[in-house]
Design an enzyme around this catalytic site. Structure first.
Site, PDB file in Angstrom:
ATOM      1  NE  ARG A  27      -7.979   2.499  -0.272  1.00 35.32           N
ATOM      2  CZ  ARG A  27      -8.183   3.606   0.408  1.00 35.32           C
ATOM      3  NH1 ARG A  27      -8.309   3.564   1.698  1.00 35.32           N
ATOM      4  NH2 ARG A  27      -8.300   4.763  -0.187  1.00 35.32           N
ATOM      5  CG  ASP A  34      -8.213   1.166   4.299  1.00 26.72           C
ATOM      6  OD1 ASP A  34      -7.267   1.723   4.895  1.00 26.72           O
ATOM      7  OD2 ASP A  34      -9.376   1.609   4.309  1.00 26.72           O
ATOM      8  CG  ASP A  38      -9.413   2.260   8.327  1.00 28.10           C
ATOM      9  OD1 ASP A  38      -8.305   2.816   8.312  1.00 28.10           O
ATOM     10  OD2 ASP A  38     -10.222   2.320   7.385  1.00 28.10           O
ATOM     11  NE  ARG A  78      -3.711   2.541   1.565  1.00 33.05           N
ATOM     12  CZ  ARG A  78      -4.607   2.938   2.430  1.00 33.05           C
ATOM     13  NH1 ARG A  78      -5.001   2.123   3.383  1.00 33.05           N
ATOM     14  NH2 ARG A  78      -5.152   4.113   2.322  1.00 33.05           N
TER      15      ARG A  78
END
Length: 165
Positions: A96, A99, A101, A87
């Protein structure tokens, strides 16, 4: 929730919409899950429409993991995994490889210049709430006191009727 052996410490949202060294986005998500420490629950993978300018659909999932790491240390770990997967920081909401989070932390709220927990936008994101509701339906948002199940059901009640001019 509090940190203990009974409850997971973090809820992590995972998404991919670009092939990487592990293959198709669903393979990237599975590989990211395998790279995470202390995973205690994994949602099913779902496919969702992208936000923003990206045209590629996303594969999304959520995991619960147990860790004594502080939120900044966990963020650093997640960013290292993202870099390892290839990434690169670029255009917001672009395609992407992976990811990762932090959505929730069992310690409640964390805010500093680099991180905001709970994640600022998670309450309005179906691609986060649906997978999270599978594995942590009773986890309460520390800011609204609503459960993940309640937040997810609230999205279903939003009127999606187009506005006529």
């Amino acid at each position: 929730m509090s940190i203990s052996t009974t409850y997971p410490s973090y809820a992590i949202a995972i998404g991919s919409n670009r092939r990487g060294r592990h293959g198709h986005p669903c393979d990237e998500v599975r590989a990211a899950i395998a790279a995470l420490p202390g995973v205690v629950a994994v949602s099913r993978l779902i496919e969702t429409a992208p936000l923003g300018p990206s045209l590629r659909r996303f594969t999304n999932a959520a995991v619960l993991l147990q860790s004594a790491e502080s939120p900044p240390a966990m963020l650093a770990r997640l960013k290292a995994i993202e870099r390892d997967f290839g990434r690169r920081r670029g255009q917001r909401w672009s395609a992407r490889v992976i990811d990762l989070d932090i959505v929730l932390w069992s310690g409640g709220v964390w805010r500093d210049s680099a991180l905001c927990v709970p994640h600022a936008a998670f309450r309005s994101r179906d691609f986060v709430l649906r997978p999270l509701a599978q594995i942590a339906p009773r986890w309460r948002d520390p800011l609204t006191a609503r459960t993940i199940r309640q937040l997810a059901m609230g999205l279903d009640k939003v009127d999606r009727t187009p506005i006529r001019s």
